[in-house]
Design an enzyme around this catalytic site. Structure first.
Site, PDB file in Angstrom:
ATOM      1  N   GLU A  42      -6.600 -27.003 -26.184  1.00 49.20           N
ATOM      2  CA  GLU A  42      -6.041 -25.830 -25.524  1.00 49.20           C
ATOM      3  C   GLU A  42      -4.738 -25.496 -25.144  1.00 49.20           C
ATOM      4  O   GLU A  42      -4.444 -25.091 -24.523  1.00 49.20           O
ATOM      5  CB  GLU A  42      -7.048 -25.885 -24.200  1.00 49.20           C
ATOM      6  CG  GLU A  42      -7.305 -24.662 -23.441  1.00 49.20           C
ATOM      7  CD  GLU A  42      -7.853 -24.570 -22.245  1.00 49.20           C
ATOM      8  OE1 GLU A  42      -7.503 -24.172 -21.277  1.00 49.20           O
ATOM      9  OE2 GLU A  42      -8.916 -25.263 -22.214  1.00 49.20           O
ATOM     10  N   ARG A  87      -8.167 -21.748 -27.793  1.00 51.35           N
ATOM     11  CA  ARG A  87      -9.140 -22.291 -27.156  1.00 51.35           C
ATOM     12  C   ARG A  87      -9.293 -21.709 -25.829  1.00 51.35           C
ATOM     13  O   ARG A  87     -10.312 -21.801 -25.156  1.00 51.35           O
ATOM     14  CB  ARG A  87      -9.040 -23.977 -27.173  1.00 51.35           C
ATOM     15  CG  ARG A  87     -10.193 -24.508 -26.415  1.00 51.35           C
ATOM     16  CD  ARG A  87     -10.626 -25.872 -26.409  1.00 51.35           C
ATOM     17  NE  ARG A  87     -11.642 -26.507 -25.565  1.00 51.35           N
ATOM     18  CZ  ARG A  87     -12.238 -27.570 -25.644  1.00 51.35           C
ATOM     19  NH1 ARG A  87     -11.518 -28.629 -26.556  1.00 51.35           N
ATOM     20  NH2 ARG A  87     -13.264 -27.960 -24.874  1.00 51.35           N
ATOM     21  N   HIS A 104     -13.039 -16.964 -16.222  1.00 52.14           N
ATOM     22  CA  HIS A 104     -13.087 -18.333 -15.761  1.00 52.14           C
ATOM     23  C   HIS A 104     -11.961 -18.350 -14.366  1.00 52.14           C
ATOM     24  O   HIS A 104     -12.052 -18.912 -13.358  1.00 52.14           O
ATOM     25  CB  HIS A 104     -12.977 -19.445 -16.671  1.00 52.14           C
ATOM     26  CG  HIS A 104     -14.237 -19.798 -17.377  1.00 52.14           C
ATOM     27  ND1 HIS A 104     -14.796 -18.976 -18.052  1.00 52.14           N
ATOM     28  CD2 HIS A 104     -14.845 -21.079 -17.256  1.00 52.14           C
ATOM     29  CE1 HIS A 104     -15.805 -19.343 -18.583  1.00 52.14           C
ATOM     30  NE2 HIS A 104     -16.023 -20.804 -18.069  1.00 52.14           N
TER      31      HIS A 104
END
Length: 366
Positions: free
Chosen positions: A236, A240, A247
């Site tokens: 990430e 990613r 979120h």
């Protein structure tokens, strides 16, 4: 392997692994190739009574121990992490053992973190039984436990050896948890595949009815997108992060309303705030915003966040793992099928989007 099984490979070189998708896969022998002799099944009080006996029947040639945790997000704790480690030690598990997660995202995250840390890492397998876990948390190697200061603050990137997705497990999932998984499915369409989003719009009735063919396709396409992203950016550092659409706002909702909002519900409301922010910045059309809201509504997901002071939002959101140099970076849709990661420090703009998509009576569907 059954003819109905579909397989996706997460391409990570020597650490590549298969995701098998199909109906009735819990009945196949072997469940996974090359399992070691010592196996620990981690499950919970809801999933265990449904599927543990069936899984153990396929593992009769192995030495199997089961550790059962309580259901719910609060079980993803340091206390339970320590208890599972105690079980492994008490049963003399060696470094060539394996941990099998049988359950939803909480079970998978916790069991994965145990596998990542026990004797510096042992093999790990995922059998996700919720839609949310099947399309998201079981794939990609993120493992974690929660801390009173926030979700997933203690964890590791640790890939499984294999993922087995039995779509028949979704028959026992309650409507609310099932809808939570659909929130993550919609996410994939928004960030990466406009055609898939259009397919979801056309097949929302089939998905609500848990039609087997529609579910298999939705799960497969979601896993394909995630597998491609993980292969490109395992830890990430770049692309990613796009998988976290909704979120940052969603985690704030979860943290403030821990007992009443589920993860997928909070992500759905958070996705609407992110899309609204881009619309208010003039970078996302009203038509696309309406399409997202209509689809989430059609899939029985909340589209309004609960009202709370902006300062409270800030407190929780500043703990987000996408904060760099003190600046919060948001995953934002630029069009249906595309998204970006952008630093934004204008809390007036952020607050306006939150206010537009919050309501005093907003609540998760109890």
């Amino acid at each position: 392997m059954q003819e109905t099984t579909q397989q996706i490979i997460v391409g990570l070189g020597e650490r590549s692994y298969p995701i098998d998708i199909g109906a009735g896969l819990l009945a196949r022998t072997p469940l996974f190739d090359n399992l070691p002799k010592q196996l620990l099944i981690v499950t919970n009080t809801v999933v265990g009574p449904l599927y543990e006996a069936q899984v153990r029947a396929q593992l009769a040639a192995h030495d199997v121990v089961t550790h059962t945790i309580d259901d719910g997000e609060s079980a993803k704790s340091l206390v339970n992490f320590g208890a599972i480690i105690d079980t492994l030690i008490a049963n003399n598990f060696n470094r060539d053992c394996a941990v099998i997660a049988l359950g939803g995202g909480v079970v998978g995250d916790l069991a994965g973190f145990v596998a990542a840390t026990y004797q510096r890492g042992v093999d790990f397998y995922q059998i996700p039984t919720t839609l949310l876990a099947q399309v998201d948390s079981s794939v990609g190697g993120k493992t974690a436990i929660n801390h009173p200061g926030g979700k997933n603050l203690v964890g590791a990137f640790y890939q499984p050896q294999g993922v087995l997705i039995d779509t028949q497990c979704l028959r026992t999932l309650d409507d609310r948890d099932y809808a939570c998984g659909l929130a993550e499915v919609v996410k994939y369409g928004i960030i990466a595949d406009a055609d898939f989003f259009a397919w979801l719009e056309a097949h929302q009735h089939d998905l609500n009815q848990r039609d087997s063919a529609a579910l298999t396709y939705a799960i497969r396409r979601s896993c394909e997108i995630k597998a491609e992203v993980v292969a490109a950016d395992e830890r990430e550092q770049s692309v990613r992060a796009l998988l976290n659409l909704g979120h940052t706002f969603g985690h704030a909702i979860e943290a403030a309303h821990y007992e009443s909002w589920k993860h997928g519900e909070a992500v759905a409301a958070g996705t609407m705030i992110a899309a609204t922010l881009m619309h208010q910045l003039g970078e996302f059309t009203a038509t696309e915003l309406t399409r997202i809201e209509t689809l989430l509504n059609g899939l029985k997901l909340p589209v309004r966040a609960p009202k709370m002071p902006l300062e409270r939002w800030q407190t929780f959101m500043q703990r987000d793992k996408k904060v760099k140099g003190g600046t919060l970076r948001f995953v934002l849709p630029t069009a249906i099928g595309a998204a970006c990661l952008r630093p934004i420090s204008d809390w007036q703009a952020i607050g306006a989007a939150i206010a537009a998509m919050s309501h005093a009576d907003a609540r998760s569907p109890l």
